[in-house]
Scaffold this motif. Sequence first.
Motif, PDB file in Angstrom:
ATOM      1  N   ALA A  23      46.736  64.456  52.953  1.00  0.00           N
ATOM      2  CA  ALA A  23      46.882  63.189  53.673  1.00  0.00           C
ATOM      3  C   ALA A  23      48.313  62.994  54.181  1.00  0.00           C
ATOM      4  O   ALA A  23      48.550  62.146  55.042  1.00  0.00           O
ATOM      5  N   ASP A  24      49.251  63.774  53.678  1.00  0.00           N
ATOM      6  CA  ASP A  24      50.665  63.637  54.026  1.00  0.00           C
ATOM      7  C   ASP A  24      50.922  64.199  55.417  1.00  0.00           C
ATOM      8  O   ASP A  24      50.847  65.409  55.640  1.00  0.00           O
ATOM      9  N   ARG A  25      51.233  63.321  56.344  1.00  0.00           N
ATOM     10  CA  ARG A  25      51.472  63.752  57.734  1.00  0.00           C
ATOM     11  C   ARG A  25      52.779  64.520  57.896  1.00  0.00           C
ATOM     12  O   ARG A  25      52.993  65.154  58.918  1.00  0.00           O
ATOM     13  N   THR A  26      53.655  64.453  56.900  1.00  0.00           N
ATOM     14  CA  THR A  26      54.944  65.152  57.005  1.00  0.00           C
ATOM     15  C   THR A  26      54.920  66.523  56.330  1.00  0.00           C
ATOM     16  O   THR A  26      55.936  67.211  56.330  1.00  0.00           O
ATOM     17  N   ARG A  27      53.779  66.926  55.767  1.00  0.00           N
ATOM     18  CA  ARG A  27      53.718  68.215  55.065  1.00  0.00           C
ATOM     19  C   ARG A  27      53.931  69.368  56.055  1.00  0.00           C
ATOM     20  O   ARG A  27      53.645  69.251  57.242  1.00  0.00           O
ATOM     21  N   ALA A  28      54.410  70.475  55.540  1.00  0.00           N
ATOM     22  CA  ALA A  28      54.584  71.676  56.364  1.00  0.00           C
ATOM     23  C   ALA A  28      53.208  72.245  56.682  1.00  0.00           C
ATOM     24  O   ALA A  28      52.435  72.574  55.779  1.00  0.00           O
ATOM     25  N   ARG A  29      52.885  72.325  57.938  1.00  0.00           N
ATOM     26  CA  ARG A  29      51.572  72.838  58.352  1.00  0.00           C
ATOM     27  C   ARG A  29      51.495  74.343  58.166  1.00  0.00           C
ATOM     28  O   ARG A  29      52.459  75.066  58.393  1.00  0.00           O
ATOM     29  N   GLY A  30      50.324  74.775  57.747  1.00  0.00           N
ATOM     30  CA  GLY A  30      50.101  76.202  57.592  1.00  0.00           C
ATOM     31  C   GLY A  30      50.434  76.740  56.212  1.00  0.00           C
ATOM     32  O   GLY A  30      50.067  77.858  55.883  1.00  0.00           O
ATOM     33  N   THR A  31      51.129  75.946  55.394  1.00  0.00           N
ATOM     34  CA  THR A  31      51.481  76.415  54.048  1.00  0.00           C
ATOM     35  C   THR A  31      50.783  75.614  52.959  1.00  0.00           C
ATOM     36  O   THR A  31      50.902  75.960  51.785  1.00  0.00           O
ATOM     37  N   GLU A  32      50.072  74.578  53.322  1.00  0.00           N
ATOM     38  CA  GLU A  32      49.471  73.712  52.309  1.00  0.00           C
ATOM     39  C   GLU A  32      48.452  74.432  51.428  1.00  0.00           C
ATOM     40  O   GLU A  32      48.257  74.074  50.272  1.00  0.00           O
ATOM     41  N   PHE A  33      47.794  75.467  51.951  1.00  0.00           N
ATOM     42  CA  PHE A  33      46.803  76.177  51.142  1.00  0.00           C
ATOM     43  C   PHE A  33      47.442  77.077  50.096  1.00  0.00           C
ATOM     44  O   PHE A  33      46.770  77.514  49.165  1.00  0.00           O
ATOM     45  N   ALA A  34      48.753  77.335  50.213  1.00  0.00           N
ATOM     46  CA  ALA A  34      49.462  78.071  49.175  1.00  0.00           C
ATOM     47  C   ALA A  34      49.625  77.203  47.929  1.00  0.00           C
ATOM     48  O   ALA A  34      49.858  77.722  46.837  1.00  0.00           O
ATOM     49  N   GLU A  35      49.479  75.890  48.080  1.00  0.00           N
ATOM     50  CA  GLU A  35      49.667  74.959  46.966  1.00  0.00           C
ATOM     51  C   GLU A  35      48.382  74.586  46.248  1.00  0.00           C
ATOM     52  O   GLU A  35      48.412  73.840  45.273  1.00  0.00           O
ATOM     53  N   VAL A  36      47.234  75.068  46.721  1.00  0.00           N
ATOM     54  CA  VAL A  36      45.947  74.727  46.108  1.00  0.00           C
ATOM     55  C   VAL A  36      45.115  75.988  45.925  1.00  0.00           C
ATOM     56  O   VAL A  36      45.292  76.977  46.645  1.00  0.00           O
ATOM     57  N   ASP A  37      44.219  75.928  44.951  1.00  0.00           N
ATOM     58  CA  ASP A  37      43.284  77.037  44.754  1.00  0.00           C
ATOM     59  C   ASP A  37      42.098  76.849  45.684  1.00  0.00           C
ATOM     60  O   ASP A  37      41.478  75.780  45.697  1.00  0.00           O
ATOM     61  N   SER A  38      41.801  77.874  46.457  1.00  0.00           N
ATOM     62  CA  SER A  38      40.661  77.807  47.367  1.00  0.00           C
ATOM     63  C   SER A  38      40.134  79.215  47.604  1.00  0.00           C
ATOM     64  O   SER A  38      40.817  80.201  47.314  1.00  0.00           O
ATOM     65  N   ILE A  39      38.922  79.261  48.125  1.00  0.00           N
ATOM     66  CA  ILE A  39      38.336  80.537  48.534  1.00  0.00           C
ATOM     67  C   ILE A  39      37.790  80.346  49.945  1.00  0.00           C
ATOM     68  O   ILE A  39      37.457  79.226  50.334  1.00  0.00           O
ATOM     69  N   PRO A  40      37.695  81.420  50.727  1.00  0.00           N
ATOM     70  CA  PRO A  40      37.091  81.290  52.049  1.00  0.00           C
ATOM     71  C   PRO A  40      35.587  81.055  51.912  1.00  0.00           C
ATOM     72  O   PRO A  40      34.910  81.725  51.137  1.00  0.00           O
ATOM     73  N   GLY A  41      35.086  80.087  52.648  1.00  0.00           N
ATOM     74  CA  GLY A  41      33.655  79.839  52.646  1.00  0.00           C
ATOM     75  C   GLY A  41      32.912  81.010  53.259  1.00  0.00           C
ATOM     76  O   GLY A  41      33.403  81.629  54.205  1.00  0.00           O
ATOM     77  N   PRO A  42      31.731  81.345  52.745  1.00  0.00           N
ATOM     78  CA  PRO A  42      31.000  82.511  53.242  1.00  0.00           C
ATOM     79  C   PRO A  42      30.501  82.379  54.680  1.00  0.00           C
ATOM     80  O   PRO A  42      30.329  83.383  55.357  1.00  0.00           O
ATOM     81  N   TYR A  43      30.298  81.157  55.180  1.00  0.00           N
ATOM     82  CA  TYR A  43      29.802  80.976  56.545  1.00  0.00           C
ATOM     83  C   TYR A  43      30.937  80.789  57.548  1.00  0.00           C
ATOM     84  O   TYR A  43      30.989  81.465  58.566  1.00  0.00           O
ATOM     85  N   THR A  44      31.866  79.876  57.256  1.00  0.00           N
ATOM     86  CA  THR A  44      32.925  79.531  58.214  1.00  0.00           C
ATOM     87  C   THR A  44      34.206  80.314  57.997  1.00  0.00           C
ATOM     88  O   THR A  44      35.014  80.436  58.912  1.00  0.00           O
ATOM     89  N   GLY A  45      34.425  80.767  56.766  1.00  0.00           N
ATOM     90  CA  GLY A  45      35.715  81.365  56.433  1.00  0.00           C
ATOM     91  C   GLY A  45      36.765  80.314  56.162  1.00  0.00           C
ATOM     92  O   GLY A  45      37.871  80.626  55.719  1.00  0.00           O
ATOM     93  N   ALA A  46      36.467  79.046  56.412  1.00  0.00           N
ATOM     94  CA  ALA A  46      37.399  77.952  56.132  1.00  0.00           C
ATOM     95  C   ALA A  46      37.520  77.785  54.626  1.00  0.00           C
ATOM     96  O   ALA A  46      36.556  78.027  53.889  1.00  0.00           O
TER      97      ALA A  46
END
Length: 192
Positions: free
Chosen positions: A107-130
């Motif tokens: 929700a933070d509009r001042t966050r560095a774009r493109g690096t936010e996923f380095a701060e959370v655990d996630s996996i690519p979705g099997p359909y979208t890759g998102a």
Amino acid sequence: MTLFGKSQHLNGMTRSDGQPIAAALPDARELRRTLGRFATGITVVTVGREEPRGMTVNAFSSLSLDPPLVLVCVVRNATLHDLIRESGSFAVSVLAAHQERVARLFADRTRARGTEFAEVDSIPGPYTGAPVLSGALAWLECKLTTVYDGGDHSIFIGEVQTLRCGETEDALLFYKGGFHRLEQDILMSSTV
């Protein structure tokens, strides 16, 4: 019918004495305060494979079971808005009670774009890759089917392609401008 202590006819927009009701549009602050009385779940909507993007969204809803449709509303000036249109798909992670930090990050509009996923655990979705977020209550991946005008937002309709429920049942909510937790033990004690 009585609304706010005055007798009014809604169809004709007149009072009981026949005088027309002057309808003024609500100001933005009062509208936000009033709508804030509706508790919502919190999601992070994501797009992209190589350079994923995401944002916190509470304007999310189921729409139809047959076909399986959901909707998400995204403000037009958000980067994610155009990326959803371009990719033709999106993923939605429904946040659990312990994920307030994740909600605030996206929700933070001042966050560095493109690096936010380095701060959370996630996996690519099997359909979208998102990215779909680990530890979420649930996640869905959707094919974009329709876009509607919604004032300063667009209403994106997605057909659910894949989905999964997480292990936890404790929900993160947004109510009166703040985050709140709906925890399973509170739910259990209120039903006894």
